[in-house]
Design a protein around this motif. Sequence first.
Motif, PDB file in Angstrom:
ATOM      1  N   CYS A  22       0.558  -1.322  -0.040  1.00 38.56           N
ATOM      2  CA  CYS A  22      -0.171  -0.273   0.114  1.00 38.56           C
ATOM      3  C   CYS A  22       0.786   1.076   0.521  1.00 38.56           C
ATOM      4  CB  CYS A  22      -1.257  -0.071   1.426  1.00 38.56           C
ATOM      5  SG  CYS A  22      -2.303  -1.032   1.198  1.00 38.56           S
ATOM      6  N   ARG A  71      -0.151   3.229  -3.028  1.00 38.20           N
ATOM      7  CA  ARG A  71      -0.989   4.242  -2.619  1.00 38.20           C
ATOM      8  C   ARG A  71      -0.473   4.814  -1.506  1.00 38.20           C
ATOM      9  NH1 ARG A  71      -6.106   4.287  -4.265  1.00 38.20           N
ATOM     10  NH2 ARG A  71      -6.015   5.881  -3.120  1.00 38.20           N
ATOM     11  N   LEU A 116     -11.949   1.772   3.336  1.00 42.89           N
ATOM     12  CA  LEU A 116     -12.189   1.890   2.285  1.00 42.89           C
ATOM     13  C   LEU A 116     -11.884   0.379   2.082  1.00 42.89           C
ATOM     14  CD1 LEU A 116      -9.956   4.341   0.957  1.00 42.89           C
ATOM     15  CD2 LEU A 116     -12.267   4.513   1.045  1.00 42.89           C
ATOM     16  N   PRO A 151     -16.327  -0.858   1.762  1.00 42.28           N
ATOM     17  CA  PRO A 151     -16.378  -0.407  -0.017  1.00 42.28           C
ATOM     18  C   PRO A 151     -15.247  -2.540  -0.034  1.00 42.28           C
ATOM     19  CG  PRO A 151     -15.614   1.245  -0.047  1.00 42.28           C
ATOM     20  CD  PRO A 151     -15.732   0.172   2.259  1.00 42.28           C
ATOM     21  N   SER A 184     -16.169  -6.690  -2.617  1.00 43.76           N
ATOM     22  CA  SER A 184     -16.677  -5.973  -2.563  1.00 43.76           C
ATOM     23  C   SER A 184     -18.378  -5.614  -3.045  1.00 43.76           C
ATOM     24  CB  SER A 184     -15.639  -5.188  -3.981  1.00 43.76           C
ATOM     25  OG  SER A 184     -16.217  -6.319  -5.575  1.00 43.76           O
ATOM     26  N   PRO A 229      -9.891  -3.842  -6.295  1.00 42.68           N
ATOM     27  CA  PRO A 229     -10.810  -3.137  -6.984  1.00 42.68           C
ATOM     28  C   PRO A 229     -10.745  -1.317  -6.678  1.00 42.68           C
ATOM     29  CG  PRO A 229     -11.979  -3.799  -6.181  1.00 42.68           C
ATOM     30  CD  PRO A 229     -10.954  -5.011  -5.647  1.00 42.68           C
ATOM     31  N   ASP A 230     -11.410  -0.488  -6.984  1.00 48.16           N
ATOM     32  CA  ASP A 230     -11.380   0.939  -6.320  1.00 48.16           C
ATOM     33  C   ASP A 230     -12.683   0.150  -5.578  1.00 48.16           C
ATOM     34  OD1 ASP A 230      -9.939   2.123  -8.161  1.00 48.16           O
ATOM     35  OD2 ASP A 230     -11.599   2.307  -9.551  1.00 48.16           O
ATOM     36  N   PRO A 231     -12.075   1.010  -3.787  1.00 46.51           N
ATOM     37  CA  PRO A 231     -11.591   2.518  -4.087  1.00 46.51           C
ATOM     38  C   PRO A 231      -9.785   2.111  -3.771  1.00 46.51           C
ATOM     39  CG  PRO A 231     -12.364   1.970  -2.162  1.00 46.51           C
ATOM     40  CD  PRO A 231     -13.152   1.326  -3.174  1.00 46.51           C
ATOM     41  N   ILE A 232      -9.145   0.632  -3.883  1.00 41.09           N
ATOM     42  CA  ILE A 232      -7.589   0.490  -3.649  1.00 41.09           C
ATOM     43  C   ILE A 232      -7.186   1.205  -4.886  1.00 41.09           C
ATOM     44  CG2 ILE A 232      -6.370  -0.932  -2.640  1.00 41.09           C
ATOM     45  CD1 ILE A 232      -8.158   0.924  -0.843  1.00 41.09           C
ATOM     46  N   GLY A 233      -7.629   0.113  -5.312  1.00 41.17           N
ATOM     47  CA  GLY A 233      -7.059   0.245  -7.048  1.00 41.17           C
ATOM     48  C   GLY A 233      -5.704  -0.381  -6.683  1.00 41.17           C
ATOM     49  N   GLU A 252      -2.493  -3.777  -7.615  1.00 34.32           N
ATOM     50  CA  GLU A 252      -2.695  -5.306  -8.039  1.00 34.32           C
ATOM     51  C   GLU A 252      -1.782  -5.594  -6.967  1.00 34.32           C
ATOM     52  OE1 GLU A 252      -2.424  -7.577 -12.224  1.00 34.32           O
ATOM     53  OE2 GLU A 252      -0.955  -6.594 -11.644  1.00 34.32           O
TER      54      GLU A 252
END
Length: 194
Positions: free
Chosen positions: A57, A61, A107, A137, A153, A177-181, A183
């Motif tokens: 992460c 991110r 999230l 989410p 999700s 997937p979003d909201p993390i987005g 791989e």
Amino acid sequence: MTVMAERTFQMSVEEFETIASAAPETVTLEFINGRIGVKKVTDGDHNTIVTWLTKRCMQFRPDLDLYTGQGLRVETYREGRAKPDAVITPEAHFAGYGEWADPSGVLMAVEVTSYDSDTDRRDRHEKPAAYGQSGIPLYLLIDRDSCTLTVHSSPDRKVGGYRDIRTAKFGEKVLLPDPIGIELDTEILKNYVR
């Protein structure tokens, strides 16, 4: 005419919070589905998996924070209390919160299975229901028993749980997937199971 069984609670949420605040640091207590639960003390492999996720992460991110040990108010009317192994939020999201925070803004909740008898009930059934009902989410279950990652999700706030559930084996690439987005390359997780 269908008669619904009334759900019985072991104690009130206030009684639980009093007990949880007095518990030693070696014990993690949760209150889900009206019942108190004890999370097993984590082992080195469990902690290594959470650290691995933290690094991923931070790498992809840096605008997000990964918290460990943050309690969440979950379930209908926030009468449940859960301590996920990790939660991912926008930066500094929990600043100013106490031990049990509202899940709004979370999230993703993360659980890594422990080798105990409650894992199936707690991590595979109760937690996804509570997190989905709370509107979180994403729920990521890193399951060391089956060597899989399951990404939940599209939360269903009315009945709990998630509408979309995808499972991958350790070693596969997994898209959060979003909201993390991001791989995840999960090959290394094969090293952290018994």
